[in-house]
Motif scaffolding. Structure first.
Motif, PDB file in Angstrom:
ATOM      1  N   MET A  76       0.851  -1.193   0.000  1.00  0.00           N
ATOM      2  CA  MET A  76       0.000   0.000   0.000  1.00  0.00           C
ATOM      3  C   MET A  76       0.888   1.245   0.000  1.00  0.00           C
ATOM      4  O   MET A  76       1.686   1.443   0.915  1.00  0.00           O
ATOM      5  CB  MET A  76      -0.908   0.008   1.230  1.00  0.00           C
TER       6      MET A  76
ATOM      7  N   PHE B 267       0.520   5.270  -0.221  1.00  0.00           N
ATOM      8  CA  PHE B 267      -0.462   6.346  -0.157  1.00  0.00           C
ATOM      9  C   PHE B 267       0.128   7.701  -0.529  1.00  0.00           C
ATOM     10  O   PHE B 267      -0.545   8.717  -0.420  1.00  0.00           O
ATOM     11  CB  PHE B 267      -1.062   6.426   1.252  1.00  0.00           C
TER      12      PHE B 267
ATOM     13  N   GLU C 224      -8.015  -2.227  -5.895  1.00  0.00           N
ATOM     14  CA  GLU C 224      -7.258  -3.453  -6.131  1.00  0.00           C
ATOM     15  C   GLU C 224      -8.155  -4.676  -6.305  1.00  0.00           C
ATOM     16  O   GLU C 224      -7.902  -5.510  -7.183  1.00  0.00           O
ATOM     17  CB  GLU C 224      -6.292  -3.697  -4.962  1.00  0.00           C
TER      18      GLU C 224
ATOM     19  N   LEU D 259      -8.509   5.820  -4.916  1.00  0.00           N
ATOM     20  CA  LEU D 259      -7.423   6.333  -4.088  1.00  0.00           C
ATOM     21  C   LEU D 259      -6.995   7.725  -4.553  1.00  0.00           C
ATOM     22  O   LEU D 259      -6.689   8.595  -3.729  1.00  0.00           O
ATOM     23  CB  LEU D 259      -6.236   5.364  -4.136  1.00  0.00           C
TER      24      LEU D 259
ATOM     25  N   TRP E  47      -7.833   2.273  -1.613  1.00  0.00           N
ATOM     26  CA  TRP E  47      -6.831   1.457  -2.318  1.00  0.00           C
ATOM     27  C   TRP E  47      -7.348   0.040  -2.526  1.00  0.00           C
ATOM     28  O   TRP E  47      -7.185  -0.535  -3.607  1.00  0.00           O
ATOM     29  CB  TRP E  47      -5.537   1.455  -1.514  1.00  0.00           C
TER      30      TRP E  47
END
Length: 420
Positions: A1, A3, A325, A77, A321
């Motif tokens: 992940m 960000f 995904e 995201l 996120w």
């Protein structure tokens, strides 16, 4: 992940912030004055929408845009930090065509509409020419469980006849609202309660659609409306079915996933604004010879608010996120986490700001009372907190049982022979 925002998102953040500074914040008083005077939509909305579209700040929320559709193709995201910026001013999402419930309705139409339905409804929505509403909640049943809904969608030859009562239908009083996406039961006797529901497209001006009242929320009337609506034997062609019969429940869940990201990030934007107002007040007002921030209680509020906002933002970004995904269904647990957390964060930080301002915090001189009301209402929107909290508990129990974690080693107590 990961960000860290991409360069593209950073540029959009700067561009959107500049737009807010130049065109939204200076109109806050004008918006309030015009709405109070009964002018809605406000006089400048169409011009701002044209300007936003020309600057590429349009349909930022919809990842699946095609080349012939207007908008900026962002993932969930990527969109999340932009929703936070827009969230500081509740009405401004419409300027960028990112306002609920139109966003969720456009997602539904994008996923499930026929070419004819796209031409009639999706394209005007994408262009910001019309608005829409999502009619699911009902007054007579606990609508947090959508299997409870009672509105009937009965097949009659080449038509459907829709009969039922809905309420708190957001956007339904907006003068430009032209479409209801309604969820009801086409197969109420199906043994699988999740296959009883379907969705249909109902024009706002269809005979039998009766707006009964614009319901107040926290004793405030919203000009775009949260209406109670009677669908009195509304006849629509069978071609107005959205998707397939019996798929309404699954479609609703697909709609709610990204929408909860949007709601939560806008709430974080409200919490950030509340904290900024709190800090500003704490540095200008004195009691007992000290600035407010020099008192332990207020300093604690400032620190705790920053900690809680940062935690909440990271949790929402993780959920966004994960939707990108693996999709909304697989990310359902993460979505419940943020939905149970963020509305309470919203009201907690706003409440601290109100307390710092004292009586002024409850007045019309500040947006705090309205912000608190919005946060409180979000504890019901898209499912009440209790539903999500119960789901999280079930999730944790299931996860622990599946891992078969042996915790017996952590019980520090003497062993005794069995006592007969």
């Amino acid at each position: 992940m990961h960000f860290e925002h991409s360069e593209r998102v950073k540029q959009l953040q700067q561009q959107l912030t500049a737009f807010m500074d130049a065109h939204i914040y200076p109109r806050l008083q004008q918006y309030r004055d015009e709405v109070k005077a009964g002018q809605y939509p406000v006089s400048f909305m169409a011009d701002l929408k044209t300007l936003a579209k020309s600057e590429g700040l349009w349909n930022l929320f919809l990842p699946g845009l095609q080349d012939n559709e207007p908008g900026t193709r962002l993932s969930n995201l990527e969109y999340a930090p932009l929703a936070e910026i827009m969230g500081r001013v509740p009405w401004c999402s419409e300027v960028f065509n990112c306002n609920a419930p139109d966003t969720g309705n456009m997602e539904l139409l994008h996923l499930f509409a026929t070419p004819e339905q796209r031409e009639q409804w999706l394209n005007p929505l994408l262009n910001g020419e019309i608005r829409s509403a999502f009619a699911m909640t009902e007054p007579d049943v606990g609508s947090s469980d959508a299997t409870n809904i009672q509105t009937r969608i009965a097949r009659d030859g080449d038509d459907y006849i829709v009969s039922g009562r809905k309420w708190y239908i957001s956007n339904s009083a907006h003068p430009h609202c032209k479409l209801f996406i309604l969820m009801g039961k086409t197969d109420p006797d199906n043994p699988n309660p999740h296959h009883q529901q379907s969705m249909v497209l109902i024009p706002r001006d269809a005979p039998g659609v009766k707006i009964l009242r614009n319901l107040k929320v926290m004793n405030h009337t919203n000009p775009h409306g949260h209406c109670e609506i009677l669908f009195d034997n509304v006849r629509i062609p069978a071609s107005n079915l959205l998707g397939e019969e019996g798929k309404g429940f699954a479609m609703a869940q697909a709609r709610l996933g990204p929408g909860r990201i949007h709601h939560c990030m806008r709430s974080i934007g409200q919490a950030e604004l509340a904290l900024q107002l709190l800090i500003g007040r704490a540095q200008e007002r004195k009691t007992n010879g000290k600035f407010l921030y020099q008192h332990g209680a207020v300093a604690d509020w400032i620190a705790r608010s920053r900690i809680e906002i940062e935690q909440a933002r990271l949790l929402v970004l993780k959920a966004a996120w994960k939707i990108d995904e693996v999709g909304s269904k697989a990310a359902a647990d993460d979505i419940s986490l943020i939905k149970a957390l963020i509305p309470t964060l919203h009201t907690t930080v706003v409440d601290r700001a109100m307390q710092t301002f004292g009586a002024m915090g409850t007045s019309e001189d500040l947006p705090l009372a309205d912000m608190w009301s919005q946060g409180r209402a979000l504890r019901y929107a898209d499912g009440p907190d209790e539903v999500h909290i119960r789901k999280i508990a079930r999730m944790e129990i299931k996860r622990t049982n599946e891992k078969a974690v042996d915790v017996s080693h952590f019980y520090f107590r003497p062993e005794y022979d069995e006592i007969n």
